[in-house]
Each structure stands twice: as structure tokens, then as C-alpha cells.
Design an enzyme around this catalytic site. Structure first.
Site, short mmCIF file in Angstrom:
data_model
loop_
_atom_site.label_atom_id
_atom_site.label_comp_id
_atom_site.label_asym_id
_atom_site.label_seq_id
_atom_site.Cartn_x
_atom_site.Cartn_y
_atom_site.Cartn_z
N ASN A 12 1.19 8.08 -8.08
CA ASN A 12 1.00 7.66 -9.46
C ASN A 12 0.05 8.66 -10.11
OD1 ASN A 12 0.27 6.44 -11.85
ND2 ASN A 12 -0.86 4.74 -10.89
N LYS A 14 -0.87 8.88 -13.11
CA LYS A 14 -1.65 8.36 -14.25
C LYS A 14 -1.56 9.35 -15.41
CE LYS A 14 -4.30 5.73 -11.00
NZ LYS A 14 -5.51 5.00 -10.66
N HIS A 98 0.51 -2.24 -13.31
CA HIS A 98 -0.66 -1.60 -12.68
C HIS A 98 -1.94 -2.21 -13.27
CE1 HIS A 98 -3.64 1.45 -11.69
NE2 HIS A 98 -2.83 1.78 -10.70
N GLU A 100 -4.55 -0.97 -14.31
CA GLU A 100 -5.05 -0.31 -15.54
C GLU A 100 -4.26 -0.77 -16.75
OE1 GLU A 100 -4.81 3.70 -14.03
OE2 GLU A 100 -6.41 3.23 -12.62
N GLU A 170 -2.72 -3.71 -4.69
CA GLU A 170 -3.78 -2.78 -5.06
C GLU A 170 -5.03 -3.54 -5.45
OE1 GLU A 170 -1.99 1.28 -6.20
OE2 GLU A 170 -2.28 0.14 -8.02
N GLY A 176 -9.50 4.23 -7.34
CA GLY A 176 -10.29 5.31 -7.91
C GLY A 176 -11.77 5.24 -7.55
N SER A 216 -7.45 4.21 -3.31
CA SER A 216 -8.18 5.24 -2.56
C SER A 216 -7.51 5.63 -1.25
CB SER A 216 -9.63 4.80 -2.33
OG SER A 216 -10.31 4.67 -3.57
P1 PGA Z 1 -6.30 5.83 -6.38
O1 PGA Z 1 -5.31 5.01 -7.36
O2 PGA Z 1 -5.45 6.29 -5.22
O3 PGA Z 1 -6.80 6.98 -7.22
O4 PGA Z 1 -7.36 4.89 -5.97
C1 PGA Z 1 -4.33 4.17 -6.84
C2 PGA Z 1 -3.55 3.55 -7.98
O5 PGA Z 1 -4.15 3.25 -9.01
O6 PGA Z 1 -2.31 3.36 -7.87
#
Ligand code: PGA
Length: 253
Positions: A12, A14, A98, A100, A170, A176, A216
Site C-alpha cells: 500500500n 499510500k 483502511h 487512515e 491492521e 507506521g 509495520s
Molecule cells: P505500515 O502501513 O506498513 O507503514 O505500518 C501498513 C498499512 O497502513 O497498510
């Protein structure tokens, strides 16, 4: 206990990378995963990079997805993108709900459901995200949150519809932050979700649905996560932006 679910390793991106950077990524990445037939490989770039990405992966096993879609097929919805447009552009997958999107763009279990139906109607393969916040985990609400997200966002799907969906667990506190869930903790949440699937859709569907872990994931922790029978792949943010690091994740074996 072994299962026969093919893992999905999804990136992903983003809101990162231009079309030129997308092309540069695939030039390095594709040779590194040429022989990686043990899993499905998906990259979800920003909308504007989808054409470049689709062109770059043509003739390879790598597939392209979007990070969002709107539930209407077309219309006066300034700034939105519809499922049929994504499919026509060559996207095969779409991430839905997601954290976010839920946190910054007001998405709810109800919009997740509508978007999932729209994705399926467009022939896209949805990866539907669920997961608890740190506050919710510390308050002992993890299972209640996952149950609510599943019951309202996914359980209204018919069995036929649900059979074409993948789920991504998640935990919001792991996204992140560099703070990964331990493989055991992730597997526990996956088990809970799979049991929920079994109650709603039965044994067979529960045995085949793929539940990915995200938060992560890095080359140095992917093996431990993938060693869990419950974990059927990963949804990778930050570490999917670099071709070497995402190839190392794909090639975790
Ligand atoms: P990250 O994000 O691997 O940067 O923690 C995962 C995600 O949001 O799908």
C-alpha cells in the site's frame, strides 16, 4: 496445521510516488520477484499511477490495485473514482476501509460495506481492512471492535460475495509506528476473525478466506508473522516503497 491458502503480499503505497517513480520501482522490483510463485503479489499505488503501474507489470504475475473507490458507478461526485473506471484502467484489487480512510475521511462500517459491494460488482478483488486503535486495545475492546467491523462491514455480504473478499487485520497502533504486533497477538486476532467468518458463512468459507496482517511489516519481522498458520499474507505500507525491501518481504520463505 498447514492450510492451502495462497498468501497475498500486498503493498500500500499510500500518498507516495509519481508515475516516473512508479516505473523506476518496477524496473528494480520485477526481476527480484520473477520466481516468487508461492504468493500473489499486489501493489496499490495512488490512482494517477495506476496506468503506469499496469503497463509496467504487463506479462508478469504482479497485479495492481487501488487504495479506495467510490460506491456509485458514475455521476456528479467531484473528486471520486468508481470501480468500473479502476477495472477499465487495469486494476484488479482495491483496498477498502483502511484505518487512515476511517480516521481522516469519515469512512464507516456502512461505507465499507457499500464500497465492497461496488468493488465486487466491478470485478475487483477487495482487501477490507479492520483493526482496533491503541485506546480500544488498552480498554480490552479489541474483539468487540473487530466483531462490530465484521458484522456491519462484511457480514451483510452474501456468501458468494464474501467468498471473493480478503480481510486485512491492521491494528491501528502498529501502522507506521514501527510497533508491530507480535506474531502471536496478530494470530489471535486472525483466529477471532476467522471464527466470526465461520459463524456467519460456515466452515468452508472460513477455511478459504485469506486474512492478511498489516502494521509495520518489514523484511526482518515478516518470517515470524508468516510462520503463523493464521496469517495469510501481509499488507505493507512504508516497507513497500523500496523495491529491495518489498522484494525481501515477498520472498520471506
Ligand atoms: P505500515 O502501513 O506498513 O507503514 O505500518 C501498513 C498499512 O497502513 O497498510
Amino acid at each position: 496445521m498447514a492450510n492451502n491458502r495462497t498468501p497475498i503480499m500486498a503493498g500500500n503505497w499510500k500518498m507516495f510516488k509519481t508515475p516516473a517513480e512508479t516505473i523506476a520501482f518496477f524496473e528494480k522490483f520485477l526481476p527480484l520477484v520473477e520466481r516468487s510463485t508461492h504468493c500473489e503479489i499486489v501493489i496499490c499505488p495512488p490512482f494517477v499511477n495506476i496506468p503506469a503501474a499496469v503497463q509496467a507489470v504487463a506479462g508478469t504475475r504482479v497485479e495492481i490495485g487501488a487504495q479506495n473507490l467510490f460506491w456509485e458507478k458514475q455521476g456528479a461526485y467531484t473528486g471520486e473514482v468508481a470501480g468500473p473506471m479502476l477495472a477499465a484502467a487495469g486494476a484488479r484489487w482495491v483496498i477498502i476501509g483502511h484505518s487512515e480512510r476511517r480516521q481522516y475521511f469519515g469512512e464507516t462500517d456502512q461505507t465499507v460495506f457499500k464500497k465492497t459491494v461496488a468493488a465486487l460488482e466491478a470485478g475487483l478483488k477487495p482487501i477490507v481492512c479492520v483493526g482496533e486503535t491503541l485506546e480500544e486495545r488498552e480498554a480490552g475492546q479489541t474483539e468487540a471492535v473487530l466483531a462490530r467491523q465484521f458484522d456491519n462491514g462484511l457480514a451483510p455480504l452474501s456468501p458468494e460475495q464474501f467468498s471473493r473478499v480478503s480481510v486485512a487485520y491492521e491494528p491501528v497502533w502498529a501502522i507506521g509506528t514501527g510497533r508491530t504486533a507480535t506474531p502471536e497477538l496478530a494470530a489471535e486476532a486472525h483466529r477471532f476473525l476467522r471464527e466470526r467468518v465461520r459463524e456467519r458463512y460456515g466452515e468452508e468459507v472460513a477455511a478459504q478466506v485469506r486474512i492478511l496482517y498489516g502494521g509495520s511489516v518489514r523484511p526482518d519481522n515478516v518470517r515470524g508473522l508468516m510462520a503463523q498458520d493464521e496469517i495469510d499474507g501481509t499488507l505493507v505500507g512504508g516497507a513497500s516503497l523500496d523495491p529491495d525491501s518489498f522484494a525481501a518481504i515477498v520472498n520471506y520463505l
